[in-house]
Write an enzyme that holds these catalytic residues in place. Structure first.
Site, PDB file in Angstrom:
ATOM      1  N   LYS A  53       0.825  -1.328   0.020  1.00 20.11           N
ATOM      2  CA  LYS A  53      -0.070  -0.049   0.104  1.00 20.11           C
ATOM      3  C   LYS A  53       0.976   1.333   0.117  1.00 20.11           C
ATOM      4  CE  LYS A  53       0.657   1.316   4.492  1.00 20.11           C
ATOM      5  NZ  LYS A  53       1.484   2.444   4.869  1.00 20.11           N
ATOM      6  N   PRO A 100       9.534  -4.757   0.595  1.00 20.77           N
ATOM      7  CA  PRO A 100      10.464  -4.685   1.394  1.00 20.77           C
ATOM      8  C   PRO A 100      10.029  -4.470   2.906  1.00 20.77           C
ATOM      9  CG  PRO A 100      10.997  -3.208  -0.558  1.00 20.77           C
ATOM     10  CD  PRO A 100       9.580  -3.687  -0.437  1.00 20.77           C
ATOM     11  N   VAL A 101      10.783  -5.194   3.824  1.00 25.45           N
ATOM     12  CA  VAL A 101      10.413  -5.063   5.302  1.00 25.45           C
ATOM     13  C   VAL A 101      10.802  -3.573   5.968  1.00 25.45           C
ATOM     14  CG1 VAL A 101      10.918  -6.035   7.582  1.00 25.45           C
ATOM     15  CG2 VAL A 101      10.667  -7.523   5.743  1.00 25.45           C
ATOM     16  N   GLY A 102      10.285  -3.122   6.636  1.00 24.29           N
ATOM     17  CA  GLY A 102      10.554  -1.771   7.075  1.00 24.29           C
ATOM     18  C   GLY A 102      10.540  -0.699   6.049  1.00 24.29           C
ATOM     19  N   LEU A 152       5.392   0.198   3.479  1.00 28.96           N
ATOM     20  CA  LEU A 152       4.586  -0.299   2.274  1.00 28.96           C
ATOM     21  C   LEU A 152       3.589  -1.202   2.937  1.00 28.96           C
ATOM     22  CD1 LEU A 152       7.155  -0.868  -0.479  1.00 28.96           C
ATOM     23  CD2 LEU A 152       5.327   0.962  -0.515  1.00 28.96           C
ATOM     24  N   GLY A 153       3.429  -1.603   4.178  1.00 30.03           N
ATOM     25  CA  GLY A 153       2.574  -2.343   4.768  1.00 30.03           C
ATOM     26  C   GLY A 153       2.690  -3.877   4.568  1.00 30.03           C
ATOM     27  N   SER A 211      -0.274  -6.766   5.395  1.00 25.33           N
ATOM     28  CA  SER A 211      -1.089  -7.089   4.222  1.00 25.33           C
ATOM     29  C   SER A 211      -1.037  -8.527   4.211  1.00 25.33           C
ATOM     30  CB  SER A 211      -0.348  -6.642   2.854  1.00 25.33           C
ATOM     31  OG  SER A 211      -0.755  -7.281   1.767  1.00 25.33           O
ATOM     32  N   ASP A 258      -2.939  -1.360  10.683  1.00 27.51           N
ATOM     33  CA  ASP A 258      -3.140  -1.310   9.234  1.00 27.51           C
ATOM     34  C   ASP A 258      -3.710  -2.680   8.697  1.00 27.51           C
ATOM     35  OD1 ASP A 258      -1.772   1.157   9.058  1.00 27.51           O
ATOM     36  OD2 ASP A 258       0.123   0.476   8.241  1.00 27.51           O
TER      37      ASP A 258
END
Length: 271
Positions: A17, A97-99, A102-103, A107, A137
């Site tokens: 996201k 990507p982690v951190g 982008l959630g 998700s 989220d």
């Protein structure tokens, strides 16, 4: 999206996201922050293969995840709230990507909850309650597409999906801690955005690019760049000719917005 692949397994698509708008209105008595945001899913996605088993939780991931990851929490909270006893096997192929803001973790959790809801015939209203217990989220991702998000993230108002836009992403390789970014905010930073989220949504629908540029906002962007000024070098050569260039979430990914399919990732509609 759920696709059965045989042997009792299913393949789930878990979209990233963007925050087309994100502001913090203040700190709540429960310790969380009150937010308002315009959220949008995009075509960048993780893929999960899931299979219900008799007992236990098993996760194989293409990247290292903490033991208390969101997928496991989704399974635990689903069982706790529904009284269903079952195990779960999950294979996760990570592309988000982690951190990054982008959630991806939220998700992933929502994709699992949606799947379990289909299997055990759990209404969306109940799933939303479970999702809010997993992470702020997660409720949004049960809808996907375009939504106005408020509260600590659990109040989701589905809006008409925005179509006909794409983005490129710039990931500076920095893992941005959501908790640390919230702790960096001071009361003077609250409510600094234009606040006209519905108007921004309308500008997207009407393709009013000047209004989009005027009303887009992320409260965390200035804080992040003050912490990581070296990121500015990469941003100078990113997003030429874009409608707007800004950070998503609490960082560290920036996106450049384009009309139609000029960017690598397109806007994705929701349920």
């Amino acid at each position: 999206m759920v696709e059965n692949i045989g042997s009792g397994s299913a393949e789930l698509v878990s979209y990233a996201k963007l925050n087309l708008y994100l502001d913090v209105l203040g700190k709540r008595s429960d310790g969380y922050h009150e937010i308002v945001g315009l959220f949008q899913t995009i075509s960048l996605h993780d893929t999960l293969t899931v299979e219900i088993c008799d007992r236990g939780f098993y996760l194989e991931s293409s990247v290292a995840l903490p033991s208390d990851n969101t997928i496991k929490r989704a399974w635990e909270m689903f069982r706790k709230n529904t009284g269903k006893e079952f195990g779960l096997k999950v294979t996760l192929k990570k592309e988000i990507p982690v951190g990054s803001g982008l959630g991806g973790g939220s998700s992933n959790a929502a994709a699992v909850l949606r799947y379990l809801g289909e299997v055990f015939k759990i209404p969306l209203e109940d799933l939303l309650n479970i999702a809010a217990q997993v992470g702020s989220d997660v409720p949004f991702f049960l809808y996907g597409g375009t939504a106005l998000v408020r509260g600590r993230g659990e109040i989701v108002e589905k809006l008409e999906d925005i179509e006909g836009y794409s983005v490129d992403l710039f990931f500076p390789g920095i893992h941005s801690s959501t908790k640390e970014m919230y702790l960096s905010l001071t009361p003077e930073m609250y409510r600094k955005g234009p606040g006209r989220v519905e108007e921004l949504h309308r500008a997207y629908l009407e393709r009013n690019y000047e209004k989009i540029k005027e009303l887009s906002y992320n409260v965390f962007e200035k804080v992040f760049l003050e912490k990581h000024p070296e990121v500015m070098d990469g941003l100078r050569n990113f997003g030429d000719g874009s409608i707007v260039k800004m950070m998503t979430g609490s960082g560290s990914v920036f996106f450049a917005l384009y009309p139609l399919d000029k960017g690598n990732y397109s806007f994705v509609g929701g349920v």
